[in-house]
Design an enzyme around this catalytic site. Structure first.
Site, PDB file in Angstrom:
ATOM      1  N   ARG A  34       0.933  -1.130   0.031  1.00 34.82           N
ATOM      2  CA  ARG A  34      -0.088   0.075   0.141  1.00 34.82           C
ATOM      3  C   ARG A  34       0.977   1.073  -0.124  1.00 34.82           C
ATOM      4  NH1 ARG A  34      -2.710   0.921   5.508  1.00 34.82           N
ATOM      5  NH2 ARG A  34      -1.167   2.567   5.666  1.00 34.82           N
ATOM      6  N   TYR A  75       2.750   5.653  11.676  1.00 37.50           N
ATOM      7  CA  TYR A  75       3.081   4.409  12.352  1.00 37.50           C
ATOM      8  C   TYR A  75       3.960   3.658  11.417  1.00 37.50           C
ATOM      9  CZ  TYR A  75      -0.812   3.677   8.909  1.00 37.50           C
ATOM     10  OH  TYR A  75      -1.471   3.720   8.083  1.00 37.50           O
ATOM     11  N   HIS A  98      -3.729   4.785   4.606  1.00 35.22           N
ATOM     12  CA  HIS A  98      -4.899   3.891   4.683  1.00 35.22           C
ATOM     13  C   HIS A  98      -5.916   4.471   3.701  1.00 35.22           C
ATOM     14  CE1 HIS A  98      -8.122   0.905   5.640  1.00 35.22           C
ATOM     15  NE2 HIS A  98      -8.728   2.212   6.114  1.00 35.22           N
TER      16      HIS A  98
HETATM   17  C1  TPP Z   1     -15.768  -5.213  10.818  1.00 32.28           C
HETATM   18  C2  TPP Z   1     -15.090  -4.260  10.618  1.00 32.28           C
HETATM   19  N1  TPP Z   1     -14.088  -3.787  11.469  1.00 32.28           N
HETATM   20  C3  TPP Z   1     -13.296  -2.556  11.290  1.00 32.28           C
HETATM   21  C4  TPP Z   1     -13.191  -1.971  10.229  1.00 32.28           C
HETATM   22  C5  TPP Z   1     -12.458  -0.896   9.982  1.00 32.28           C
HETATM   23  N2  TPP Z   1     -11.477  -0.717   8.788  1.00 32.28           N
HETATM   24  C6  TPP Z   1     -11.641  -0.554   7.787  1.00 32.28           C
HETATM   25  S1  TPP Z   1     -10.469  -0.852   6.618  1.00 32.28           S
HETATM   26  C7  TPP Z   1      -9.700  -1.593   8.128  1.00 32.28           C
HETATM   27  C8  TPP Z   1      -8.395  -2.255   7.725  1.00 32.28           C
HETATM   28  C9  TPP Z   1      -8.200  -3.561   6.739  1.00 32.28           C
HETATM   29  O1  TPP Z   1      -7.131  -3.967   6.352  1.00 32.28           O
HETATM   30  P1  TPP Z   1      -7.001  -5.084   5.332  1.00 32.28           P
HETATM   31  O2  TPP Z   1      -7.944  -6.138   5.293  1.00 32.28           O
HETATM   32  O3  TPP Z   1      -5.432  -5.242   5.425  1.00 32.28           O
HETATM   33  O4  TPP Z   1      -7.317  -4.088   3.798  1.00 32.28           O
HETATM   34  P2  TPP Z   1      -6.626  -2.935   3.166  1.00 32.28           P
HETATM   35  O5  TPP Z   1      -7.137  -1.666   3.894  1.00 32.28           O
HETATM   36  O6  TPP Z   1      -5.051  -2.962   3.667  1.00 32.28           O
HETATM   37  O7  TPP Z   1      -6.919  -2.901   1.813  1.00 32.28           O
HETATM   38  C10 TPP Z   1     -10.386  -1.661   9.258  1.00 32.28           C
HETATM   39  C11 TPP Z   1      -9.870  -1.928  10.664  1.00 32.28           C
HETATM   40  C12 TPP Z   1     -14.323  -2.214   9.396  1.00 32.28           C
HETATM   41  N3  TPP Z   1     -14.443  -1.781   7.983  1.00 32.28           N
HETATM   42  N4  TPP Z   1     -15.081  -3.502   9.359  1.00 32.28           N
END
Ligand code: TPP
Ligand code: TPP
Ligand code: MG
Ligand code: MG
Lengths: 328, 366, 328, 366
Positions: free
Chosen positions: D259, D272, D263
């Site tokens: 990435r 971080y 985020h």
């Molecule tokens: C059930 C749930 N918990 C928390 C979140 C908040 N949240 C949104 S994106 C994210 C991180 C996701 O990480 P990853 O699966 O690695 O995907 P990336 O963002 O790196 O594409 C979080 C914790 C959410 N959308 N849904």
């Protein structure tokens, strides 16, 4: 006591800091609460200060967070959990409802789960889908849980401290749009604002306005207009917690005013306003001079953010509702 | 006989680790188990069997509610708990009365639980036995949490958690194993793979052949053992506990066993499996009690008359415990309103008061 | 139309059988619903008749069941899911609330999730812990879901058929203690009982009694007593579904009688009675001659079964409440 | 060059499968990819990059809401979707605009989504693109369900589902993989392991070293590939899709990628992680677009002027699409009350009516 001007977020951050300093058994757990300080920065700086065993970045798994926190609490810890947004508590719903809320009851007080779950709720900050729910009535319908919703920085500190010291599991709801909305003087030391005691924000004679969380300030704006234009005075009650519900304060007020408006962001159907209306119906029906109004969210999913201001109870809707109630 | 235990875990991945064979012979390793412990094993398993038979009868007589029999799983439950210290945590399911009893719960309390008593979930003050988890797989996370707390406090307690093969399909299984892996909590995950989740055989539960192989997904050691062999259960859990105490993290143990009877008394296994064939095979090769009995007798550690005497004593004791349970006062209305919160809320207090008034005026509650 | 005497369970079994026969896209999914026929035998015989691709024994994973059923429904199937007991829906709460309920809304009708989730609910059969919940208001507070609760065999058949044909996700709650409680004539062919239309079980002039599911029959018993002893007549409304709520029938009735008692098994706080009281307050307050009574479950976890009859609304409590309302 | 692709998957388990090296050389297998497809890959990735940069600017200008950049993940998104047929199902996350676009969603619609339009989740009528799943890992189960339905109907469509490394910690990941294993659904699970879930690095997410190894827990093939190498992504997904179409079941693919940015625009990665170091390393070894560019140029398939011309055209097109989005009518109040159910309930109709009356009398909604 010294005081300092703080917004809700700053008040929460300071409270968590002081709680961690004071009680070694207090742990913070959640997604991104460590180095990142949480997505709203409520835990900013605490990871550096208390280390990764006190301020714990968990895997992305809400059932895991709540479930393992139940175990931590069973074994002497006092977890303060952050769920990133209220709707993301659902994967952990079973742990919260079937375990945290029931452990004391089923073991007749032998095992208990003193823990706090903090989570942002509510619409109004142009968040993506499912970042704007206010489903507090789910949890109010769960005996064994307390549901606390501060409306201002001073209460946020006092109620969070009380929640951390509470022997029962507490869901602590933080209105996202209030986080940085305003500052007020907050005492520097830790103090408790009792859970279950409503705050009469303002006394009045002609109408009781009941709200909690972010809606309290909107209600205050509406009341101001209504009082100016209608030659009446309104009493505003900030419930602070919906469970326990400060029934006495509500009843007394309605007996005095004979009228009530209840305001919440959550959907109308099976929203918590219904509970308050029922209470008034049971305890003060004969005092009522007009139907109680609900100024609440509509029975549609909280929509995408271009439409969220249509969804949210507005000051205008409140004013209209209050006027109708007063002039019924 | 100086074979390293370790090797068996390695070789066991394909099949499973077994020490005591169905014909009561010890393949190796029996020297690792104290004779006294062997006698304890036998006695605990025996009393478990007697309790279970009694409970089934009582259920048929309508004197206790729906009951989950654990006949066939005594080796897992007794052998898994015996290596625990009293400061360790135990998380049973609704089928693990044997584990609870072995760790110190009374049969009386267990009866109360199945009689629908509010007090039936109270466990001994000096033990850390959490009452049975009803929602499947949820307790695994609790056992991660308690173990984690001990680790944070520098205590070398472990948390032992029981669950079934069906439980491995729930998301909570995954989240618990993952958390345990990340925080290296001293948790021992003991899966009793009895082949069925109610009516659903494990082949329908997952495409994976074993449960032990799932450890890899979390970098947790996964071990598959003969769950009808109490020596294998005992040695494996003991090793996992010692490992956990030393701070070397969690272990996933799959103990392959058999649910002899129906899922509960509300279930009829004949609807979905060849119960007769299962019972026959069980009696021949799987009964963990018979297997240990054979071994003990082969080694002149047990006589028929001893067993007979114990059986009588145990029966009496269990009858006694049941009597106490049956004489236990019915839960009161007041009790129903207690312990929702530490302090009663206004709402609850009001509901209690009004209900008591109603009853006082002659209203009946059933 | 030919009829046959059936209890609710038999009516449901027959309906599922006929639905499977009629529509190839209908699938049944759930734990132990296959060879075992479900823990209450609602799907008895259907596995043998329709095979494992139509009557599907799933792994023990409620999120998996509901989540994959959403996918099945997106792709043209009509899943009828059985959740073994209502409290075990919680692991799948997120799939139901954040997806099934919202798919139509967020895609503006482009993608929809027509599915039925059947699940037993309620206390009274000496079940173990968590086998006796009635938390219908959780789902009533979720826009996008319909919540249907039949009270008798005839309605069970008609409402289940309507649910299966409904374009929206329907939670179909089956009171365990009613399953085999009584039989009545049920038409042999498939027919629909419209969802959202309450049933006036019995007309009356002095009191409106509102209930659903298993509580309807208890209410009928109580009404009989009250009418005998109090020289009054009661109107009994069986809501049949709480969402959609047949507001018109409720309002009309209360306008006529001026009094109402609402009965449900669920906990009082934030239970669905509050919604109905709010509706009456809004639409018919001035017609009220006495406060509306709630005869409902207490705000304690549904206790172990020796105490469940203390928890449940009893005929005696209903009688007392009705009398108080009538003689207010 | 006649190496069997299969071998690489085997050898890839330790490290990962790579075809195109960071210096634009092809290790093997490039003959498997049609030149025209290579050009499509480049063009799609280029337009993705341009869109992403534009979106970031628009967000800073306040003209769209919070935005999730996917810079760095273009190879996963374009390479993963190109092997799809139009009858296949696509389940993206909130970061997979590139995948959505490549499968047929318009940039305009994607803009509308990020502008908070109620209509932003509408996807092309002739494609089966489910709008982004916001709750993490939930969409995996939907992709099991749609695939299952196709299988039951005897159709050879597949369902391709995107998710992140963080998603693998949720229970739904586990349940989805398990269901897919049991029912052998034609689902391709494509995990973009970009190393972070918001601020949490994968090492904190799990003790397991890889995500691919989790396939074993469900007896599903797990493959780890270089997600910055579009050839590896394309070939692997293509093979998994073909396998699924033939009825040979699901595949779990872990595409290791980066990435590049924060985020979302609401996040600041500098809090971080060493963002500077990451950007440097990225530019040198990880940029999937640069890598393909290098390869194409090395092989005389691309000139600077071509790229420049395309870039201009794409910019114009994206500007055009944004203009359309910006001119798109604001959602009306009536729209807010539509599509909750097929038919409006009495309650919703009443709420709508009263709110419209209120607005008619001058009440403002914001
Ligand atoms: C059930 C749930 N918990 C928390 C979140 C908040 N949240 C949104 S994106 C994210 C991180 C996701 O990480 P990853 O699966 O690695 O995907 P990336 O963002 O790196 O594409 C979080 C914790 C959410 N959308 N849904
Ligand atoms: C979340 C949840 N879903 C469903 C049930 C109903 N249920 C009780 S026991 C059981 C089967 C459990 O099988 P397994 O884990 O193998 O344990 P066993 O009964 O064989 O000991 C089911 C489905 C439940 N208790 N909790
Ligand atoms: Mg089992
Ligand atoms: Mg990631």
């Amino acid at each position: 006591m010294t005081q300092e001007k703080k917004n809700i977020l700053e008040a929460i951050n300071e409270t968590l800091d002081q709680l961690l300093a004071k009680d070694e058994d207090i742990l913070l757990l959640g997604e991104d609460i460590g180095r990142n300080g949480g997505v709203f920065r409520a835990t900013d700086g605490l990871f550096d200060k208390y280390g990764e065993n006190r301020v714990i970045d968990t895997p992305l798994a809400e059932s895991g967070i709540i479930g393992s926190s139940i175990g931590l609490a069973l074994n002497g810890k006092k977890p303060i959990v952050e769920i990133q947004f209220l709707a993301f508590i659902y994967p952990g719903f079973e742990q919260l409802v079937s375990h945290a809320a029931r452990m004391r009851y089923r073991t007749r007080g032998q095992f208990t789960v003193p823990m706090v779950i903090r989570t942002p709720y509510g619409a109004g900050i142009r968040g993506p889908e499912l970042h704007s729910e206010s489903v507090e009535s789910f949890f109010a319908h769960t005996p064994g849980l307390k549901v606390v919703v501060p409306s201002n920085p001073r209460d946020a500190k006092g109620l969070l401290t009380a929640a951390a010291n509470d022997p029962d599991p507490v869901l602590f709801l933080e209105d996202t749009k209030m986080y940085r909305a305003f500052k007020e003087e907050v005492p520097s030391e830790l103090y408790e604002t009792p859970i279950g005691k409503a705050n009469i924000v303002k006394e009045g004679e002609d109408l009781t306005v009941i709200a909690w969380g972010g809606m309290v300030r909107e209600a205050m704006k509406a009341v101001k207009k209504v009082e100016q234009e209608n030659n009446c005075t309104c009493e505003i009650i900030d419930l602070r917690s919906i469970v326990p519900l400060d029934a006495e304060t509500v009843i007394e007020s309605v007996k005095k005013t004979g009228r009530a408006v209840i305001i919440h962001e959550a959907h109308q159907t099976a929203g918590f306003a219904g509970e308050i209306i029922s209470l008034i119906n049971e305890e003060a029906l004969i005092y009522l001079r007009s139907p109680i109004k609900r100024i609440v969210g509509f029975d549609v999913p909280v929509p995408q953010f271009l439409s969220e201001n249509d969804y949210l109870p507005t000051v205008d809707r409140m004013v209209e509702g209050m006027k109708e109630t007063v002039h019924f | 006989m100086a074979v390293d235990l370790r090797n068996f875990y390695e070789e066991a991945r394909e099949e499973y680790y077994q020490v005591l064979t169905p014909d009561g012979k010890c393949r190796h390793d029996d020297h690792r188990i104290d004779k006294q412990v062997m006698m304890d094993m036998f006695k605990y398993m025996l009393t478990c069997r007697i309790f279970d038979e009694k409970a089934l009868i009582l259920q048929r007589q309508g004197r206790i509610g729906t009951y989950a029999s654990f006949k066939g799983q005594e080796a897992c439950q007794v052998g898994g708990v015996l290596p625990l210290r009293s400061t360790d945590w135990l998380f049973p399911t609704y089928r693990d009365h044997g584990a609870m009893y072995t760790h110190g719960q009374t049969w009386k309390q267990i009866f109360l639980y199945w009689m629908g008593h509010m007090d039936g979930s109270i466990t001994p003050e000096d033990k850390k036995i959490i009452p049975p988890a009803v929602p499947i797989a949820t307790q695994l996370l609790h056992a991660v949490g308690t173990a984690w707390a001990d680790k944070l406090d520098g205590k070398d307690n472990v948390s032992l958690v029981y669950f079934g093969d069906g439980a491995t399909s729930e998301g909570d299984f995954h989240e618990a194993l993952n958390f345990a892996g990340v925080y290296q909590t001293p948790t021992v995950f003991l899966c009793q793979n009895n082949g069925y989740a109610i009516s659903v055989p494990f082949e329908k539960q997952s495409a994976s052949k074993t449960i032990a192989q799932r450890g890899k997904a979390y970098d947790i050691e996964g071990i598959r053992i003969d769950g009808n062999d109490i020596f294998a259960v005992y040695l494996t859990v003991k090793r996992a506990i010692e490992k956990a105490r030393k701070g070397e993290g969690p272990t996933l143990i799959e103990a392959v066993t058999t649910r002899f009877g129906s899922h509960t008394t509300a279930d009829d296994a004949k609807k979905y499996r060849d119960q007769q064939a299962i019972e026959k095979e069980w009696a021949k090769n799987e009964d963990p009690l018979a297997r240990l009995r054979l071994y003990l007798k082969n080694n002149d550690l047990l006589t028929d008359s001893e067993e007979k005497q114990w059986t009588e004593e145990m029966r009496k004791e269990i009858d006694e415990q049941f009597k106490e349970a049956e004489n236990y006062p019915r839960p009161t209305v007041q009790q129903m309103f207690e312990h929702v919160y530490k302090e009663k809320t206004w709402t609850i207090a009001k509901q209690e008061k009004e209900f008591l008034q109603h009853l006082g005026k002659g209203g009946r509650s059933s």
